[in-house]
Design a protein around this motif. Structure first.
Motif, short mmCIF file in Angstrom:
data_model
loop_
_atom_site.label_atom_id
_atom_site.label_comp_id
_atom_site.label_asym_id
_atom_site.label_seq_id
_atom_site.Cartn_x
_atom_site.Cartn_y
_atom_site.Cartn_z
N ASP A 149 1.13 -1.24 0.01
CA ASP A 149 0.06 0.05 -0.23
C ASP A 149 0.83 1.31 -0.25
OD1 ASP A 149 -2.35 -1.25 -0.52
OD2 ASP A 149 -2.24 -2.11 2.51
N LEU A 150 1.79 1.14 1.11
CA LEU A 150 2.59 2.32 0.86
C LEU A 150 3.92 1.88 1.16
CD1 LEU A 150 3.61 5.52 1.28
CD2 LEU A 150 2.76 5.01 3.92
N ALA A 151 5.12 2.40 0.08
CA ALA A 151 6.04 1.80 0.45
C ALA A 151 7.10 3.20 0.56
CB ALA A 151 7.07 2.18 -1.02
N ILE A 152 8.23 3.16 1.67
CA ILE A 152 8.79 4.63 2.70
C ILE A 152 10.60 3.70 1.84
CG2 ILE A 152 9.38 5.60 4.84
CD1 ILE A 152 6.65 4.74 5.38
N LEU A 153 11.09 4.94 1.18
CA LEU A 153 11.69 5.03 0.37
C LEU A 153 13.60 6.26 1.98
CD1 LEU A 153 11.44 3.88 -2.70
CD2 LEU A 153 11.47 2.56 -0.96
N LYS A 154 14.61 5.45 1.49
CA LYS A 154 15.32 6.88 1.34
C LYS A 154 16.57 6.84 0.79
CE LYS A 154 18.03 9.32 4.52
NZ LYS A 154 19.54 9.05 3.56
N ALA A 155 16.85 8.07 0.24
CA ALA A 155 17.59 8.66 -0.63
C ALA A 155 18.78 8.83 -0.51
CB ALA A 155 17.05 8.12 -2.70
N HIS A 156 19.63 9.47 -1.66
CA HIS A 156 20.30 10.26 -1.05
C HIS A 156 19.89 12.09 -1.92
CE1 HIS A 156 24.09 12.86 -0.52
NE2 HIS A 156 24.37 13.17 -1.73
N LYS A 157 19.65 12.15 -2.63
CA LYS A 157 19.94 12.76 -3.75
C LYS A 157 18.52 12.44 -4.57
CE LYS A 157 22.65 15.62 -5.41
NZ LYS A 157 23.88 15.39 -6.03
N ASN A 163 13.03 11.94 -9.36
CA ASN A 163 14.52 10.59 -9.72
C ASN A 163 15.38 10.64 -8.27
OD1 ASN A 163 13.42 10.00 -12.74
ND2 ASN A 163 14.12 12.53 -12.81
N LEU A 164 15.23 9.30 -7.73
CA LEU A 164 16.15 8.70 -6.78
C LEU A 164 17.53 8.73 -7.26
CD1 LEU A 164 13.69 7.64 -4.42
CD2 LEU A 164 13.53 9.86 -5.26
N LEU A 165 18.50 9.43 -6.44
CA LEU A 165 20.33 8.10 -6.52
C LEU A 165 20.57 8.14 -4.88
CD1 LEU A 165 21.86 11.62 -8.55
CD2 LEU A 165 21.20 9.07 -8.97
N TYR A 166 21.05 7.16 -4.93
CA TYR A 166 21.19 6.32 -3.65
C TYR A 166 23.09 6.54 -3.50
CZ TYR A 166 16.55 4.28 -3.56
OH TYR A 166 15.12 3.76 -4.06
N LYS A 167 23.20 6.67 -2.44
CA LYS A 167 24.81 6.88 -1.70
C LYS A 167 25.38 5.00 -1.45
CE LYS A 167 26.25 10.29 0.50
NZ LYS A 167 26.61 10.78 0.85
N GLY A 168 25.89 4.44 -2.17
CA GLY A 168 26.53 3.72 -1.58
C GLY A 168 25.67 2.36 -1.42
N THR A 184 4.46 5.67 -3.50
CA THR A 184 5.92 5.16 -3.01
C THR A 184 6.31 7.00 -2.07
OG1 THR A 184 6.52 3.75 -4.46
CG2 THR A 184 7.87 4.48 -2.93
N ILE A 185 6.55 7.04 -0.95
CA ILE A 185 7.22 7.96 -0.92
C ILE A 185 8.78 7.92 -0.27
CG2 ILE A 185 7.06 10.14 1.85
CD1 ILE A 185 4.38 8.89 1.75
N ALA A 186 9.71 9.24 -0.77
CA ALA A 186 11.00 8.53 -0.18
C ALA A 186 11.69 10.03 0.35
CB ALA A 186 11.39 9.32 -1.97
N GLU A 187 11.99 9.77 1.29
CA GLU A 187 12.98 10.41 2.21
C GLU A 187 14.04 11.14 1.48
OE1 GLU A 187 15.01 10.44 6.51
OE2 GLU A 187 12.77 9.82 6.86
N VAL A 188 15.10 12.45 1.43
CA VAL A 188 15.76 12.30 0.86
C VAL A 188 17.14 13.59 1.35
CG1 VAL A 188 14.85 11.95 -1.54
CG2 VAL A 188 14.89 14.41 -0.38
N GLU A 189 17.91 13.48 1.16
CA GLU A 189 18.59 14.49 1.43
C GLU A 189 19.35 16.27 0.82
OE1 GLU A 189 23.00 12.63 2.41
OE2 GLU A 189 21.60 10.71 3.17
N GLU A 190 18.73 15.85 -0.09
CA GLU A 190 18.78 16.55 -1.18
C GLU A 190 17.54 16.91 -2.04
OE1 GLU A 190 22.67 18.81 -3.55
OE2 GLU A 190 22.37 16.55 -2.57
N ILE A 191 17.05 17.90 -3.08
CA ILE A 191 16.37 18.20 -3.38
C ILE A 191 16.71 19.54 -4.96
CG2 ILE A 191 13.87 19.03 -4.41
CD1 ILE A 191 12.97 18.10 -2.10
N VAL A 192 17.23 19.30 -5.76
CA VAL A 192 17.31 19.69 -7.11
C VAL A 192 17.06 20.04 -7.84
CG1 VAL A 192 20.29 19.38 -5.98
CG2 VAL A 192 18.28 17.75 -8.45
#
Length: 215
Positions: A149-157, A163-168, A184-192
């Motif tokens: 139902d709901l995916a919670i992701l963690k990405a770098h940027k 569009n997501l980029l992950y670190k390592g 799908t909701i992504a928690e990110v450190e930086e938005i460009v």
């Protein structure tokens, strides 16, 4: 196309009894800030899909410690004593899924497949209640897709389109979970700005992402 929302809006996506997935592996790639925000709500009876439940009271393990989960689909629970205790006490129904199988079941949901065939778990408890299909004289377990139902992701940027980029190693289970979910909701450190991320290096395309949270 700007998909950014504030972290305090997460509650409107939560309902009792829903199936949520949280990416990561032993805390690496967990959306720690969103997890903390979930705990500010009173949502309960969640079905949680995750490769593990980290440690008690940490990362995704906080949802276990605070007794928000009634069913768990994971590859292992050996690092979290709270999970083990609640399973033994009958508070959590657990389905242990081999790690590669978990990834493929998520991927098949995103790809619109009817499942995947695997020999992993043949003749063990993993096989119980599942169809066994013979191909070229070899038996395979039919493992059905896991729909979220709901995916919670963690990405770098992220760019504003999502569009997501992950670190390592944080890429891990975040990638297949995105396609398996209704939201799908992504928690990110930086938005460009859109266009600042080279398309050749996008790990999760924007079409899978509904919302992004800078946290």
């Amino acid at each position: 196309m700007d998909k950014k929302i504030e972290i305090n809006e997460i509650g409107k996506f939560l309902t009792d009894g829903m199936t949520i997935s949280i990416g990561g592996f032993l805390g690496c790639g967990n959306a720690h800030n969103i997890i903390d925000e979930i705990l500010k709500t009173d949502v309960k009876d969640l079905t949680l899909v995750a490769t593990d439940t980290f440690f008690e009271g940490e990362g995704v393990g906080k949802l276990i410690t605070n007794r928000r989960v009634s069913k768990l689909m994971a590859s292992h629970i050996g690092t979290n004593k709270d999970t083990q205790q609640q399973v033994n006490d009958g508070l959590i129904e657990v389905e242990l899924v081999p790690q590669g199988t978990l990834a493929e079941r998520l991927r098949s949901a995103g790809a619109g497949l009817g499942g995947v065939l695997t020999r992993t778990g043949l003749g063990t408890l993993v096989q119980e209640g599942k169809d066994v299909i013979t191909v070229d004289g070899k038996d395979f377990i039919l493992e059905k897709p896991i729909h979220i139902d709901l995916a919670i992701l963690k990405a770098h940027k992220s760019d504003k389109a999502g569009n997501l980029l992950y670190k390592g190693a944080t890429r891990n289970f975040n990638v297949p979970m995105a396609g398996a979910a209704k939201i799908t909701i992504a928690e990110v450190e930086e938005i460009v700005e859109n266009g600042e991320i080279d398309p050749s290096f996008v790990h999760t395309p924007f079409v899978y992402i509904n919302h992004i949270i800078k946290a």
